[in-house]
Design a protein around this motif. Structure first.
Motif, PDB file in Angstrom:
ATOM      1  N   UNK A  81      43.750  80.639  65.061  1.00 21.79           N
ATOM      2  CA  UNK A  81      44.380  80.870  63.753  1.00 21.79           C
ATOM      3  C   UNK A  81      43.322  81.102  62.675  1.00 21.79           C
ATOM      4  N   UNK A  82      42.289  80.276  62.643  1.00 23.26           N
ATOM      5  CA  UNK A  82      41.237  80.436  61.633  1.00 23.26           C
ATOM      6  C   UNK A  82      40.497  81.757  61.833  1.00 23.26           C
ATOM      7  N   UNK A  83      40.163  82.072  63.072  1.00 25.45           N
ATOM      8  CA  UNK A  83      39.456  83.328  63.352  1.00 25.45           C
ATOM      9  C   UNK A  83      40.290  84.546  62.994  1.00 25.45           C
ATOM     10  N   UNK A  84      41.574  84.520  63.313  1.00 30.85           N
ATOM     11  CA  UNK A  84      42.452  85.638  62.954  1.00 30.85           C
ATOM     12  C   UNK A  84      42.582  85.759  61.443  1.00 30.85           C
ATOM     13  N   UNK A  85      42.655  84.628  60.753  1.00 32.89           N
ATOM     14  CA  UNK A  85      42.728  84.663  59.287  1.00 32.89           C
ATOM     15  C   UNK A  85      41.479  85.258  58.658  1.00 32.89           C
ATOM     16  N   UNK A 119      26.752  98.999  72.445  1.00 32.02           N
ATOM     17  CA  UNK A 119      25.981  98.021  73.215  1.00 32.02           C
ATOM     18  C   UNK A 119      26.956  97.051  73.875  1.00 32.02           C
ATOM     19  N   UNK A 120      26.495  96.358  74.889  1.00 32.68           N
ATOM     20  CA  UNK A 120      27.381  95.430  75.595  1.00 32.68           C
ATOM     21  C   UNK A 120      27.632  94.183  74.749  1.00 32.68           C
ATOM     22  N   UNK A 121      28.730  93.514  75.044  1.00 32.27           N
ATOM     23  CA  UNK A 121      29.091  92.299  74.321  1.00 32.27           C
ATOM     24  C   UNK A 121      28.030  91.223  74.499  1.00 32.27           C
ATOM     25  N   UNK A 122      27.455  91.145  75.683  1.00 31.67           N
ATOM     26  CA  UNK A 122      26.433  90.143  75.960  1.00 31.67           C
ATOM     27  C   UNK A 122      25.203  90.349  75.071  1.00 31.67           C
ATOM     28  N   UNK A 123      24.776  91.589  74.913  1.00 29.93           N
ATOM     29  CA  UNK A 123      23.621  91.890  74.069  1.00 29.93           C
ATOM     30  C   UNK A 123      23.937  91.554  72.609  1.00 29.93           C
ATOM     31  N   UNK A 124      25.151  91.885  72.164  1.00 32.36           N
ATOM     32  CA  UNK A 124      25.527  91.575  70.778  1.00 32.36           C
ATOM     33  C   UNK A 124      25.555  90.068  70.527  1.00 32.36           C
ATOM     34  N   UNK A 125      26.060  89.301  71.493  1.00 33.69           N
ATOM     35  CA  UNK A 125      26.121  87.848  71.306  1.00 33.69           C
ATOM     36  C   UNK A 125      24.721  87.229  71.304  1.00 33.69           C
ATOM     37  N   UNK A 155      27.803  75.276  67.100  1.00 35.66           N
ATOM     38  CA  UNK A 155      28.829  74.459  66.462  1.00 35.66           C
ATOM     39  C   UNK A 155      30.029  75.355  66.135  1.00 35.66           C
ATOM     40  N   UNK A 156      31.018  74.799  65.452  1.00 32.49           N
ATOM     41  CA  UNK A 156      32.237  75.560  65.187  1.00 32.49           C
ATOM     42  C   UNK A 156      31.980  76.767  64.279  1.00 32.49           C
ATOM     43  N   UNK A 161      31.959  82.678  63.849  1.00 30.58           N
ATOM     44  CA  UNK A 161      31.256  83.922  63.540  1.00 30.58           C
ATOM     45  C   UNK A 161      31.291  84.859  64.747  1.00 30.58           C
ATOM     46  N   UNK A 162      30.981  84.329  65.919  1.00 28.78           N
ATOM     47  CA  UNK A 162      31.028  85.147  67.129  1.00 28.78           C
ATOM     48  C   UNK A 162      32.423  85.622  67.468  1.00 28.78           C
ATOM     49  N   UNK A 163      33.413  84.769  67.241  1.00 30.45           N
ATOM     50  CA  UNK A 163      34.801  85.130  67.524  1.00 30.45           C
ATOM     51  C   UNK A 163      35.290  86.244  66.609  1.00 30.45           C
TER      52      UNK A 163
END
Length: 166
Positions: A81-85, A119-125, A155-156, A161-163
């Motif tokens: 919910x927080x990430x979607x907001x 770029x791949x998701x892994x590289x971005x993360x 942490x959260x 941020x990543x989400x």
């Protein structure tokens, strides 16, 4: 004067490339999808009910009966919910700017939004891990602004941020 009736056949005005060629072209994709997605999904559902041997709801009783799982469900729902907001709050102004911008700025924003997907998701993360690390770019920037001890990784805050970014 004699008039001859000419019978004309109406030809389709749909271009040849746009005419349907048949569903047989989808058969290889459907076979792959069935073999590697549908069959394993059905198998997993059957195993979750203990079906090769006997029907049982023990797995679901255990999952829904443990308090630790409910904490995980609540945490997952909260992050969702927080990430979607946050994503909505970031995306709507950007979409408004893109709609009302001149074409050159619109193209620039579109390219800036599309480049990370090359770029791949892994590289971005891993890039985000470097940026959010204790000696990373964002942490140093926050330190120069007076926010000492800002912890952004593992942490959260880092998870959100990543989400939102992905």
């Amino acid at each position: 004067m004699s008039s001859t009736a000419h019978s004309t056949t109406r030809r389709s005005r749909v271009p040849k490339f746009a005419r349907p060629r048949g569903l047989w072209l989808a058969i290889p994709a459907l076979v792959v999808l069935t073999l590697f997605f549908v069959v394993p999904m059905i198998r997993m559902i059957m195993v979750s009910f203990g079906l090769p041997e006997s029907f049982s709801l023990d797995t679901y009783r255990e999952i829904f009966g443990q308090p630790i799982y409910w904490k995980v469900y609540a945490s997952t729902f909260q992050f969702g919910v927080i990430g979607a907001g946050i994503a909505v709050v970031v995306a709507y102004p950007l979409a408004y700017i893109m709609v009302s911008a001149r074409p050159s700025l619109k193209a620039l924003i579109t390219v800036a939004l599309a480049i990370p997907f090359l770029t791949s998701l892994l590289v971005r993360m891993f890039g985000w891990i470097v940026i959010l690390a204790p000696n990373g770019l964002l942490t140093k920037l926050l330190h120069t602004m007076g926010f000492d001890g800002a912890q952004l990784l593992y942490n959260s805050t880092g998870v959100l941020i990543g989400f939102v970014y992905s």
